[in-house]
Write a protein that holds these residues in place. Structure first.
Motif, PDB file in Angstrom:
ATOM      1  N   ARG A  93      48.682  29.015  48.609  1.00  0.00           N
ATOM      2  CA  ARG A  93      47.729  27.958  48.663  1.00  0.00           C
ATOM      3  C   ARG A  93      47.670  26.875  47.583  1.00  0.00           C
ATOM      4  O   ARG A  93      48.287  27.222  46.749  1.00  0.00           O
ATOM      5  N   LEU A  94      47.471  25.897  48.031  1.00  0.00           N
ATOM      6  CA  LEU A  94      47.358  24.664  46.940  1.00  0.00           C
ATOM      7  C   LEU A  94      45.956  24.288  46.590  1.00  0.00           C
ATOM      8  O   LEU A  94      45.144  24.477  47.513  1.00  0.00           O
ATOM      9  N   SER A  95      45.632  24.077  45.344  1.00  0.00           N
ATOM     10  CA  SER A  95      44.207  23.699  45.041  1.00  0.00           C
ATOM     11  C   SER A  95      44.043  22.569  44.232  1.00  0.00           C
ATOM     12  O   SER A  95      45.057  22.366  43.286  1.00  0.00           O
ATOM     13  N   HIS A  96      42.992  21.814  44.583  1.00  0.00           N
ATOM     14  CA  HIS A  96      42.785  20.570  43.738  1.00  0.00           C
ATOM     15  C   HIS A  96      41.642  21.002  42.592  1.00  0.00           C
ATOM     16  O   HIS A  96      41.458  20.250  41.958  1.00  0.00           O
ATOM     17  N   GLN A  97      41.325  22.226  42.745  1.00  0.00           N
ATOM     18  CA  GLN A  97      40.348  22.756  41.999  1.00  0.00           C
ATOM     19  C   GLN A  97      40.660  23.517  40.881  1.00  0.00           C
ATOM     20  O   GLN A  97      41.720  24.501  40.959  1.00  0.00           O
ATOM     21  N   PRO A  98      40.056  23.682  39.543  1.00  0.00           N
ATOM     22  CA  PRO A  98      40.568  24.627  38.599  1.00  0.00           C
ATOM     23  C   PRO A  98      40.608  26.097  39.227  1.00  0.00           C
ATOM     24  O   PRO A  98      39.824  26.390  40.193  1.00  0.00           O
ATOM     25  N   LEU A  99      41.726  26.986  38.795  1.00  0.00           N
ATOM     26  CA  LEU A  99      41.939  28.134  39.623  1.00  0.00           C
ATOM     27  C   LEU A  99      40.974  29.268  38.751  1.00  0.00           C
ATOM     28  O   LEU A  99      41.048  29.246  37.519  1.00  0.00           O
ATOM     29  N   ILE A 100      40.884  30.267  39.503  1.00  0.00           N
ATOM     30  CA  ILE A 100      40.079  31.377  38.757  1.00  0.00           C
ATOM     31  C   ILE A 100      40.860  32.708  39.658  1.00  0.00           C
ATOM     32  O   ILE A 100      41.209  32.611  40.835  1.00  0.00           O
ATOM     33  N   PRO A 101      41.231  33.566  38.959  1.00  0.00           N
ATOM     34  CA  PRO A 101      42.129  34.905  39.352  1.00  0.00           C
ATOM     35  C   PRO A 101      40.902  35.468  40.578  1.00  0.00           C
ATOM     36  O   PRO A 101      39.753  35.468  40.263  1.00  0.00           O
ATOM     37  N   ILE A 102      41.568  36.045  41.588  1.00  0.00           N
ATOM     38  CA  ILE A 102      40.809  36.440  42.532  1.00  0.00           C
ATOM     39  C   ILE A 102      40.924  38.181  42.305  1.00  0.00           C
ATOM     40  O   ILE A 102      41.854  38.716  41.753  1.00  0.00           O
ATOM     41  N   VAL A 103      39.623  38.750  42.492  1.00  0.00           N
ATOM     42  CA  VAL A 103      39.713  40.205  42.303  1.00  0.00           C
ATOM     43  C   VAL A 103      40.299  40.849  43.591  1.00  0.00           C
ATOM     44  O   VAL A 103      39.839  40.434  44.624  1.00  0.00           O
ATOM     45  N   HIS A 104      40.967  41.594  43.492  1.00  0.00           N
ATOM     46  CA  HIS A 104      41.848  42.229  44.687  1.00  0.00           C
ATOM     47  C   HIS A 104      41.973  43.582  44.330  1.00  0.00           C
ATOM     48  O   HIS A 104      42.251  44.380  43.395  1.00  0.00           O
ATOM     49  N   ALA A 105      41.860  44.535  45.752  1.00  0.00           N
ATOM     50  CA  ALA A 105      42.215  46.093  45.661  1.00  0.00           C
ATOM     51  C   ALA A 105      42.778  46.330  46.808  1.00  0.00           C
ATOM     52  O   ALA A 105      42.679  45.826  47.967  1.00  0.00           O
ATOM     53  N   CYS A 106      43.336  47.359  46.758  1.00  0.00           N
ATOM     54  CA  CYS A 106      44.199  47.922  47.661  1.00  0.00           C
ATOM     55  C   CYS A 106      44.490  49.648  47.275  1.00  0.00           C
ATOM     56  O   CYS A 106      44.939  49.761  46.317  1.00  0.00           O
ATOM     57  N   ASP A 107      43.990  50.414  48.140  1.00  0.00           N
ATOM     58  CA  ASP A 107      43.961  51.678  48.027  1.00  0.00           C
ATOM     59  C   ASP A 107      45.561  52.324  47.648  1.00  0.00           C
ATOM     60  O   ASP A 107      45.766  53.364  46.899  1.00  0.00           O
ATOM     61  N   SER A 108      46.340  51.709  48.447  1.00  0.00           N
ATOM     62  CA  SER A 108      47.842  52.442  48.314  1.00  0.00           C
ATOM     63  C   SER A 108      48.676  51.674  47.362  1.00  0.00           C
ATOM     64  O   SER A 108      49.561  52.198  46.948  1.00  0.00           O
ATOM     65  N   ALA A 109      48.143  50.737  46.250  1.00  0.00           N
ATOM     66  CA  ALA A 109      48.795  49.987  45.406  1.00  0.00           C
ATOM     67  C   ALA A 109      48.204  50.714  43.744  1.00  0.00           C
ATOM     68  O   ALA A 109      47.050  50.952  43.731  1.00  0.00           O
ATOM     69  N   GLY A 110      49.270  51.171  42.989  1.00  0.00           N
ATOM     70  CA  GLY A 110      48.789  51.704  41.734  1.00  0.00           C
ATOM     71  C   GLY A 110      49.198  50.620  40.612  1.00  0.00           C
ATOM     72  O   GLY A 110      48.557  50.931  39.523  1.00  0.00           O
ATOM     73  N   GLY A 111      49.910  49.531  41.023  1.00  0.00           N
ATOM     74  CA  GLY A 111      50.169  48.644  39.960  1.00  0.00           C
ATOM     75  C   GLY A 111      49.855  47.223  40.510  1.00  0.00           C
ATOM     76  O   GLY A 111      50.060  46.748  41.639  1.00  0.00           O
ATOM     77  N   PHE A 112      49.066  46.578  39.774  1.00  0.00           N
ATOM     78  CA  PHE A 112      48.482  45.203  40.021  1.00  0.00           C
ATOM     79  C   PHE A 112      48.933  44.170  38.919  1.00  0.00           C
ATOM     80  O   PHE A 112      48.496  44.528  37.705  1.00  0.00           O
ATOM     81  N   VAL A 113      49.385  43.028  39.230  1.00  0.00           N
ATOM     82  CA  VAL A 113      49.772  42.047  38.218  1.00  0.00           C
ATOM     83  C   VAL A 113      49.373  40.883  38.806  1.00  0.00           C
ATOM     84  O   VAL A 113      49.354  40.029  39.831  1.00  0.00           O
TER      85      VAL A 113
END
Lengths: 496, 77
Positions: free
Chosen positions: A19-39
């Motif tokens: 996505r492109l954004s014209h507004q200030p960016l805020i990190p999104i909280v994401h979750a995924c049961d099969s993932a052990g590494g989030f960057v």
């Protein structure tokens, strides 16, 4: 995009998000049961670029194209690094120092893929997605710069190369020739580790890197552009970053692909000088031939243990095939993995390759165009052996292409060559060799005299059988051949 | 004459240099002789020889007391 959940293995079904954004960016909280590494990576506006103070940045995008290109790129990252999810949001508009310009979030089963995927997206984003950056400097100046290549900075250029411009052979005119020159390095391994830093530091204007390989921990003792952190990452990406840090005025083109017959002409034609830092004979011969076709100078080197070999092929001088008219079988002389290699050997040869290129661009000294230089780093001995054009050269003379006479590609090729033949299996009893067709078994370890007649020697991979065939050919017997690739390569419909 | 072995030939011969005599008249015959005698496991057609500092073709006569360097293709990078 909010909370996500997914189950293993899901990486192919992930929806790529860009996505492109014209507004200030805020990190999104994401979750995924099969993932052990989030960057989560945040790229922020920095207060300096290229030794100049920066006050703010402006990003402008060709929005429809940026989003479609960005989605493609994220989808590629998902497939390439087996990501469980990947999201990119890029700011457009005016940003102050400290504001977030881009957020990249990746998730994978393990941390390594999550880190590698995140970094790959960032690298690709900079040169594939049409987003432009304008820097506003403290001195009132401003300028649009490529998102990747830092803006031109003649002052930095001049400071960096001050000491070499003092040399009478270089001066400002020579420096301008370096700036205008382009050099392609084939292979971003041990030879490139010696060659690339010096070409970049000397101020060669454009450097191209082609290599499809990723960094392995066993590379690091000689491929010193990389560190342990880089294991699993693309060599061309890391090597390009090395150059950017060393000399930001150099333009680096990275090509994360393998050099093949299909693309070699395109690459060779686009550069002034070609440096062969490849680690295999087929690539060396392929480059030699392409450089001949395009009248491009080639500096080739190869290394073995403590020793190295260097030569330059000029458009009007003897070529690599003038010296080695016969195409060797792929593995007859081994690889660095099999033979072993001392780290300083490719480093030394790579630096000498850089020197040959600099000689060519600046016009000092004499090329190794009618000589081959052999170097032994056990003793420091170097030897220069003179070589001439070969009228029977298959590339630049009238000679025919000769293939290694002791190998056949397949059983049917042996059939075509001999008609009648006997298969000799030289595998050892403990390998539990099995062949469905008639054959003679003579284990390599106790190999006596071979039977009379036309023989096709086989083993598991084609290495031992090639040794046997070469030995008999050397003794004057030309009806003994080895099956290339061994029984492992037999087609399913061929007798086994 | 002295013979120097380069790269994989040195590994397979086990020494970098040796002094030898031969009945062979040409460089090509001499390469074949060495390949068989020392089991160098490389087709003679792949080995190039330099005599007294210059690469020569297989039909070149061997000079008395020559220094011969045997060079195989080298692939590592």
């Amino acid at each position: 995009m909010g909370l996500r959940s997914c189950s293993f293995p899901r990486y192919r079904e992930v929806d790529p998000v860009f996505r492109l954004s014209h507004q200030p960016l805020i990190p999104i909280v994401h979750a995924c049961d099969s993932a052990g590494g989030f960057v989560t990576f945040e790229g922020k506006v920095r207060n300096h670029a290229n030794l100049r103070e920066v006050l703010r940045l402006e990003y402008e995008a060709y929005e429809d194209l940026a989003v479609s290109e960005g989605e493609k790129l994220v989808a590629e990252a998902v497939a390439r690094y087996r990501l469980e999810s990947a999201t990119v949001v890029h700011r457009v508009g005016l940003l102050e120092v400290g504001e977030t310009a881009v957020i990249i979030q990746t998730a994978a089963a393990h941390r390594r893929e999550a880190f590698a995927g995140c970094e790959w997206i960032l690298d690709q984003l900079k040169h594939r997605v049409p987003i432009w950056k304008k820097e506003y400097y403290a001195d009132g100046d401003s300028g649009w710069v490529g998102a990747d290549a830092p803006g031109p900075n003649p002052e930095l250029d001049a400071q960096l190369t001050q000491r070499q411009r003092r040399l009478a052979e270089i001066g400002d005119a020579g420096q301008a020739r370096l700036k205008a020159a382009s050099v392609l390095l084939v292979g971003a391994g041990g030879l490139a580790a010696g060659c690339l830093p010096y070409l970049a530091a000397a101020g060669v204007g454009t450097l191209g890197l082609i290599d499809d390989d990723v960094v392995d921990v066993s590379n690091l003792h000689r491929q010193i552009l990389f560190s342990v952190e880089d294991v699993g990452r693309l060599k061309v990406e890391r090597a390009a970053q090395f150059v950017n840090l060393l000399n930001p005025t150099v333009e680096v083109h990275r090509h994360a692909e393998r050099l093949t017959e299909a693309n070699v002409d395109r690459f060779v034609a686009s550069y002034d000088w070609i440096v062969d830092g490849s680690d295999n004979l087929p690539t060396k011969f392929l480059l030699n031939q392409a450089c001949r076709r395009h009248s491009k100078p080639l500096v080739t080197a190869s290394v073995h243990g403590f020793e190295g070999q260097l030569l330059t092929v000029l458009p009007d001088g003897p070529c690599l095939r003038c010296l080695f008219p016969t195409v060797p079988a792929g593995r007859c002389v081994g690889t660095c993995a099999e033979n072993g290699i001392l780290g300083v050997v490719p480093g030394t040869l790579g630096i000498l390759q850089a020197n040959e290129v600099l000689k060519g661009i600046l016009g000092y000294g004499e090329f190794l165009s009618h000589q081959t230089q052999l170097i032994d780093l056990r003793t420091g001995d170097t030897m220069r052996l003179s070589r001439q054009m070969n009228p029977d050269c298959p590339v630049c003379g009238s000679g025919m292409d000769i293939c290694d006479p002791c190998e056949v590609e397949s059983i049917s090729a042996a059939q075509a060559r001999f008609g009648e033949y006997i298969i000799v299996d030289v595998r050892e009893p403990d390998e539990e060799p099995h062949l469905d067709c008639a054959h003679v078994r003579l284990p390599f370890s106790g190999l006596g005299e071979l039977p009379e007649g036309n023989l096709v020697v086989v083993c598991e991979t084609g290495t031992r059988s090639l040794r046997v065939a070469a030995r008999y050919l050397a003794a004057g017997r030309s009806n003994v051949v080895s099956l290339r690739g061994g029984v492992a390569s037999l087609a399913p419909d061929e007798p086994r | 004459m002295t013979v120097r072995y380069f790269a994989v030939l040195r590994d397979r011969r086990g020494v970098g240099e040796e002094t030898l005599s031969t009945d062979c008249e040409s460089i090509g015959d001499f390469i074949c002789e060495l390949v068989v005698k020392h089991q160098l496991d490389l087709a003679p057609a792949l080995i190039r020889a330099a005599q007294d500092g210059s690469f020569v073709d297989d039909s070149t006569p061997i000079r008395d007391g020559a220094q011969i360097v045997l060079v195989p293709p080298v692939s590592g990078g």
